[in-house]
Motif scaffolding. Structure first.
Motif, PDB file in Angstrom:
ATOM      1  N   SER A   2       0.842  -1.193   0.000  1.00 26.75           N
ATOM      2  CA  SER A   2       0.000   0.000   0.000  1.00 26.75           C
ATOM      3  C   SER A   2       0.877   1.242   0.000  1.00 26.75           C
ATOM      4  O   SER A   2       1.995   1.244   0.476  1.00 26.75           O
ATOM      5  N   ALA A   3       0.346   2.323  -0.559  1.00 22.51           N
ATOM      6  CA  ALA A   3       1.150   3.543  -0.668  1.00 22.51           C
ATOM      7  C   ALA A   3       0.311   4.758  -0.363  1.00 22.51           C
ATOM      8  O   ALA A   3      -0.762   4.935  -0.878  1.00 22.51           O
ATOM      9  N   ARG A   4       0.831   5.583   0.529  1.00 20.58           N
ATOM     10  CA  ARG A   4       0.206   6.876   0.762  1.00 20.58           C
ATOM     11  C   ARG A   4       0.824   7.875  -0.198  1.00 20.58           C
ATOM     12  O   ARG A   4       1.837   7.627  -0.839  1.00 20.58           O
ATOM     13  N   ASN A   5       0.172   9.055  -0.311  1.00 22.69           N
ATOM     14  CA  ASN A   5       0.638  10.039  -1.281  1.00 22.69           C
ATOM     15  C   ASN A   5       2.079  10.469  -1.036  1.00 22.69           C
ATOM     16  O   ASN A   5       2.804  10.781  -1.966  1.00 22.69           O
ATOM     17  N   ASP A   6       2.480  10.501   0.252  1.00 19.93           N
ATOM     18  CA  ASP A   6       3.811  10.986   0.574  1.00 19.93           C
ATOM     19  C   ASP A   6       4.780   9.843   0.889  1.00 19.93           C
ATOM     20  O   ASP A   6       5.836  10.073   1.471  1.00 19.93           O
ATOM     21  N   GLU A   7       4.442   8.631   0.512  1.00 22.18           N
ATOM     22  CA  GLU A   7       5.239   7.483   0.920  1.00 22.18           C
ATOM     23  C   GLU A   7       6.591   7.460   0.215  1.00 22.18           C
ATOM     24  O   GLU A   7       6.691   7.634  -1.011  1.00 22.18           O
ATOM     25  N   THR A   8       7.628   7.277   1.000  1.00 24.88           N
ATOM     26  CA  THR A   8       8.986   7.152   0.461  1.00 24.88           C
ATOM     27  C   THR A   8       9.654   5.941   1.092  1.00 24.88           C
ATOM     28  O   THR A   8       9.358   5.579   2.238  1.00 24.88           O
ATOM     29  N   TYR A   9      10.556   5.322   0.336  1.00 21.94           N
ATOM     30  CA  TYR A   9      11.344   4.206   0.837  1.00 21.94           C
ATOM     31  C   TYR A   9      12.824   4.577   0.743  1.00 21.94           C
ATOM     32  O   TYR A   9      13.245   5.222  -0.225  1.00 21.94           O
ATOM     33  N   LEU A  10      13.598   4.154   1.726  1.00 22.06           N
ATOM     34  CA  LEU A  10      15.040   4.404   1.739  1.00 22.06           C
ATOM     35  C   LEU A  10      15.803   3.096   1.622  1.00 22.06           C
ATOM     36  O   LEU A  10      15.490   2.125   2.320  1.00 22.06           O
ATOM     37  N   PHE A  11      16.804   3.087   0.743  1.00 22.16           N
ATOM     38  CA  PHE A  11      17.634   1.907   0.546  1.00 22.16           C
ATOM     39  C   PHE A  11      19.106   2.300   0.507  1.00 22.16           C
ATOM     40  O   PHE A  11      19.456   3.390   0.049  1.00 22.16           O
ATOM     41  N   VAL A  12      19.954   1.396   0.970  1.00 20.58           N
ATOM     42  CA  VAL A  12      21.397   1.538   0.780  1.00 20.58           C
ATOM     43  C   VAL A  12      21.749   0.798  -0.503  1.00 20.58           C
ATOM     44  O   VAL A  12      21.419  -0.378  -0.664  1.00 20.58           O
ATOM     45  N   VAL A  13      22.400   1.508  -1.439  1.00 24.38           N
ATOM     46  CA  VAL A  13      22.778   0.900  -2.713  1.00 24.38           C
ATOM     47  C   VAL A  13      24.282   1.048  -2.923  1.00 24.38           C
ATOM     48  O   VAL A  13      24.921   1.945  -2.354  1.00 24.38           O
ATOM     49  N   GLU A  14      24.831   0.160  -3.719  1.00 23.72           N
ATOM     50  CA  GLU A  14      26.254   0.198  -4.056  1.00 23.72           C
ATOM     51  C   GLU A  14      26.426   0.314  -5.561  1.00 23.72           C
ATOM     52  O   GLU A  14      25.679  -0.292  -6.342  1.00 23.72           O
ATOM     53  N   TRP A  15      27.401   1.096  -5.954  1.00 22.86           N
ATOM     54  CA  TRP A  15      27.768   1.217  -7.372  1.00 22.86           C
ATOM     55  C   TRP A  15      29.268   1.010  -7.500  1.00 22.86           C
ATOM     56  O   TRP A  15      30.056   1.612  -6.767  1.00 22.86           O
ATOM     57  N   TYR A  16      29.652   0.117  -8.418  1.00 20.68           N
ATOM     58  CA  TYR A  16      31.070  -0.120  -8.660  1.00 20.68           C
ATOM     59  C   TYR A  16      31.583   0.920  -9.642  1.00 20.68           C
ATOM     60  O   TYR A  16      31.181   0.956 -10.807  1.00 20.68           O
ATOM     61  N   ASP A  17      32.460   1.790  -9.154  1.00 21.98           N
ATOM     62  CA  ASP A  17      33.063   2.839  -9.980  1.00 21.98           C
ATOM     63  C   ASP A  17      34.317   2.254 -10.640  1.00 21.98           C
ATOM     64  O   ASP A  17      35.304   1.939  -9.960  1.00 21.98           O
ATOM     65  N   PRO A  18      34.291   2.071 -11.975  1.00 23.90           N
ATOM     66  CA  PRO A  18      35.401   1.369 -12.631  1.00 23.90           C
ATOM     67  C   PRO A  18      36.716   2.136 -12.670  1.00 23.90           C
ATOM     68  O   PRO A  18      37.782   1.525 -12.778  1.00 23.90           O
ATOM     69  N   MET A  19      36.663   3.466 -12.566  1.00 19.63           N
ATOM     70  CA  MET A  19      37.902   4.219 -12.680  1.00 19.63           C
ATOM     71  C   MET A  19      38.842   3.984 -11.493  1.00 19.63           C
ATOM     72  O   MET A  19      39.974   3.540 -11.681  1.00 19.63           O
ATOM     73  N   PRO A  20      38.388   4.226 -10.255  1.00 21.37           N
ATOM     74  CA  PRO A  20      39.267   3.893  -9.128  1.00 21.37           C
ATOM     75  C   PRO A  20      39.092   2.451  -8.663  1.00 21.37           C
ATOM     76  O   PRO A  20      39.748   2.008  -7.730  1.00 21.37           O
ATOM     77  N   GLN A  21      38.149   1.703  -9.327  1.00 21.82           N
ATOM     78  CA  GLN A  21      37.843   0.317  -8.966  1.00 21.82           C
ATOM     79  C   GLN A  21      37.421   0.223  -7.499  1.00 21.82           C
ATOM     80  O   GLN A  21      37.948  -0.569  -6.720  1.00 21.82           O
ATOM     81  N   LEU A  22      36.426   1.046  -7.155  1.00 27.83           N
ATOM     82  CA  LEU A  22      35.905   1.080  -5.794  1.00 27.83           C
ATOM     83  C   LEU A  22      34.393   0.916  -5.802  1.00 27.83           C
ATOM     84  O   LEU A  22      33.718   1.336  -6.745  1.00 27.83           O
ATOM     85  N   LYS A  23      33.881   0.328  -4.739  1.00 26.54           N
ATOM     86  CA  LYS A  23      32.439   0.288  -4.547  1.00 26.54           C
ATOM     87  C   LYS A  23      32.026   1.505  -3.735  1.00 26.54           C
ATOM     88  O   LYS A  23      32.558   1.747  -2.657  1.00 26.54           O
ATOM     89  N   ARG A  24      31.103   2.270  -4.262  1.00 24.51           N
ATOM     90  CA  ARG A  24      30.630   3.460  -3.568  1.00 24.51           C
ATOM     91  C   ARG A  24      29.219   3.211  -3.055  1.00 24.51           C
ATOM     92  O   ARG A  24      28.391   2.613  -3.744  1.00 24.51           O
ATOM     93  N   LYS A  25      28.947   3.691  -1.854  1.00 26.88           N
ATOM     94  CA  LYS A  25      27.642   3.476  -1.225  1.00 26.88           C
ATOM     95  C   LYS A  25      26.839   4.773  -1.203  1.00 26.88           C
ATOM     96  O   LYS A  25      27.376   5.846  -0.947  1.00 26.88           O
ATOM     97  N   TYR A  26      25.537   4.612  -1.454  1.00 30.89           N
ATOM     98  CA  TYR A  26      24.631   5.758  -1.489  1.00 30.89           C
ATOM     99  C   TYR A  26      23.350   5.420  -0.733  1.00 30.89           C
ATOM    100  O   TYR A  26      22.970   4.249  -0.610  1.00 30.89           O
ATOM    101  N   LEU A  27      22.716   6.452  -0.256  1.00 30.38           N
ATOM    102  CA  LEU A  27      21.378   6.327   0.297  1.00 30.38           C
ATOM    103  C   LEU A  27      20.407   6.749  -0.800  1.00 30.38           C
ATOM    104  O   LEU A  27      20.447   7.896  -1.257  1.00 30.38           O
ATOM    105  N   LEU A  28      19.588   5.825  -1.237  1.00 34.06           N
ATOM    106  CA  LEU A  28      18.638   6.095  -2.311  1.00 34.06           C
ATOM    107  C   LEU A  28      17.242   6.260  -1.714  1.00 34.06           C
ATOM    108  O   LEU A  28      16.777   5.406  -0.956  1.00 34.06           O
TER     109      LEU A  28
END
Length: 355
Positions: A2-28
């Motif tokens: 179910s979803a309210r009009n203002d509903e938001t979800y927060l996730f921790v995501v990782e992206w592999y950055d190929p230039m420095p070859q590092l995994k970077r973490k973000y709050l999405l």
């Protein structure tokens, strides 16, 4: 969910950055009503992506732990909930299940996947050559009689990870239908709890990813089920179509193409296929499923089964072809298949060994 009009979800995501070859973490942060996202770099606490609309190929069902989303040319792994509020809302609603189909079920693989994807979203899929040790571990995780491990070691198995609201109950309801279809409960393995699903996914997709690879790179052609066909829940139907025509599907794997990988994979077609850049873009529009298909003169034979590149032409001249049945237009043509006999092994190697 179910979803309210203002509903938001927060996730921790990782992206592999190929230039420095590092995994970077973000709050999405995902805004359900507006179907938009924003991202904050967890290390610097700075805005990485301002609030932006999600691409059309992404749906709210894609935001699950263990899943991947391709967002503005970046492949993001969703590794954790971003706050307790999101965890409390989602962890008991969206349930992830694992299904293993033994080699004796091969002729019905497509039918079973089709039954499952009518109720579930397909997250991961792969074929696996399961050793005795891994089979014993699976039986232990699923709390099954160890003798059933024999069904997993007799040949190539198909493993699928899927999710749905109230997933465990939905799978239990479908299990009787599937067992009637295949004629035996011993050939069909499935998880009935969150711990079982996570442990089995780790075992078969993370712990032994290369040992279980089933690609042969021999007498083969490559078929990639395009993102639009995956989203339309046609993976099972296409697999069944191929198997029913007598082909051997020796390997299956889900893939996520970013733009660089899609351009590399389709490079040989750059000056051959009209609207090349649109084909590249379609391949990056979400998850794909790659198949290694074996037959005598596999590339030429399967090209006939696939049908012409032009979907309208396929519908008129080859109405029984895969592109005629599942294609929507010349870009969303259901499948890519190898065009030149010399490229069959190379394309399979790219999908199953290099990606």
């Amino acid at each position: 969910m179910s979803a309210r009009n203002d509903e938001t979800y927060l996730f921790v995501v990782e992206w592999y950055d190929p230039m420095p070859q590092l995994k970077r973490k973000y709050l999405l942060k995902y805004f359900t009503e507006q179907h938009s996202v924003e991202m904050v770099d967890l290390k610097s606490k700075k805005i990485f992506l301002k609030k932006s609309p999600c691409p059309d190929y992404i749906s709210k069902e894609d935001f699950i732990i263990g899943g991947k989303v391709l967002l503005y040319s970046r492949e993001l792994d969703i590794v954790d909930y971003g706050d307790l509020k999101t965890k409390d809302r989602l962890q008991y609603q969206i349930q992830q299940v694992v299904v293993i189909l033994g080699s004796d079920m091969y002729s019905n693989w497509g039918k079973v996947i089709d039954l499952l994807t009518n109720k579930f979203t397909l997250i991961k899929i792969r074929t696996a050559l399961i050793s005795q040790n891994v089979a014993d571990n699976i039986c232990q995780i699923f709390e099954l009689n160890p003798r059933r491990a024999t069904s997993l070691t007799s040949g190539v198995s198909l493993v699928a990870v899927l999710n749905a609201e109230d997933g465990f109950n939905k799978l239990a309801e479908l299990s009787n239908t599937i067992e009637l279809l295949v004629g035996s409960s011993d050939l069909f393995f499935y998880s009935n709890g969150g711990t079982q699903s996570s442990e089995c996914t780790t075992l078969l997709f993370d712990k032994y990813p290369t040992v279980l690879n089933t690609s042969t790179l021999d007498n083969c052609t490559c078929c990639v089920i395009k993102p639009h066909a995956v989203k339309s829940r046609n993976v099972g139907k296409i697999i069944h179509e191929i198997i029913s025509q007598g082909y051997e599907i020796s390997a299956i794997s889900n893939l996520m193409f970013d733009r660089i990988k899609a351009e590399e994979f389709l490079e040989v077609y750059k000056d051959v296929v009209p609207d090349y850049s649109d084909h590249v873009m379609q391949l990056t529009n979400g998850p794909s499923v790659a198949l290694e298909i074996r037959a005598q003169d596999a590339v030429q034979t399967f090209r006939q089964s696939a049908g012409p590149w032009d979907v309208d032409m396929a519908k008129e001249l080859r109405p029984e072809s895969i592109r005629s049945k599942f294609g929507m237009d010349n870009i969303r043509s259901a499948i890519h298949c190898t065009d030149l006999p010399t490229d069959g092994q190379l394309e399979c190697e790219y999908c199953f060994r290099l990606m």
